[in-house]
Design an enzyme around this catalytic site. Sequence first.
Site, PDB file in Angstrom:
ATOM      1  CE  LYS A  12     -17.671   4.685   0.954  1.00 17.45           C
ATOM      2  NZ  LYS A  12     -19.094   4.453   0.586  1.00 17.45           N
ATOM      3  CB  THR A  57     -19.693   3.438   4.739  1.00 17.39           C
ATOM      4  OG1 THR A  57     -20.538   3.545   3.592  1.00 17.39           O
ATOM      5  CG2 THR A  57     -20.144   2.273   5.605  1.00 17.39           C
ATOM      6  CG  HIS A 246       7.819 -22.732  -6.775  1.00 17.92           C
ATOM      7  ND1 HIS A 246       8.591 -23.197  -5.733  1.00 17.92           N
ATOM      8  CD2 HIS A 246       6.530 -22.821  -6.351  1.00 17.92           C
ATOM      9  CE1 HIS A 246       7.811 -23.567  -4.735  1.00 17.92           C
ATOM     10  NE2 HIS A 246       6.561 -23.342  -5.077  1.00 17.92           N
TER      11      HIS A 246
END
Length: 300
Positions: A12, A57, A246
Amino acid sequence: MSTVLGMNQYGKAETRVVRIYRDTPMHEIRDLNVSTSLRGDFDRAHTIGDQSMIMPTDSQKNTAFAYAKTHGADSIEDYAIALGKRLVTATPAARQVRVRVQEYAWDRIGDHSFVRRGGGVRTCVVTITRGDARDEWDTQVLTGVEDLVVLNSTGSEFKGFLKDEYTTLPETDDRILATSLAATWRHTGTGVDWNRSYEAAVTTLLRTFAGTYSRALQETLYVMGVALLESQDALAEVRFSAPNKHHFLVDFSDFRVNGLTNDGEVFNAADRPCGLIEAQVIRDDAPTARDAWPAEPGFR
């Protein structure tokens, strides 16, 4: 043609668990994102649809909620260890469980009022493998932080690098160094004050980043890793994943404004594409990790 079932796992993902402690008028909050996965002898579920060995699950999700109540979440590592042992014990066909927890921090603004904190997200990944004996476990604990955005406005250079016909990047003696850091460190045992260890680790990483002159992000990561391992004897290794955020100096030369100069003050922050630097620093006398779980993308 013959085929066989390869590696498989199920669980899960991203159960959002919020635990409020109401024992006193001053409440406490733990805000977690919990993912669980089981590995084991689940071949029949795939090959003939036999679900008799499958813990749903949904049951894993419910256990995550219940254990936030019965076992608490004072530290995400202890919570993950308890939850993992329960899941692998309750699933006879399971040989291994992995529990990944992210914790979102809140700062107090009243006895029962909070504001969501910015900064890094605390993480842990606990892998528990069933031993031969009933109460025998091989437990591996990884603690970490992700989305820890840090920046040095000076004290960083990048020069002397390899060049070819496609290289346009100029060398620089002074640049902004910024990254959204993900760092994960491995503990050699489980008898740890997890909260204190985590706070000390993040403090070490930040202090080292701020205090290190950088000739490259690679060097900075290595220095940070060495400092972390030297600060806590119970840590065996640290892994970094660091996208280079950057910052490009804006060129004012084409602006029709007399006397307008940009002396390293105004930058364009570009988030993509970005350099991605990953590194692992290992204590040479530490036990080797017994990680039977497939590696996650990158070093996270």
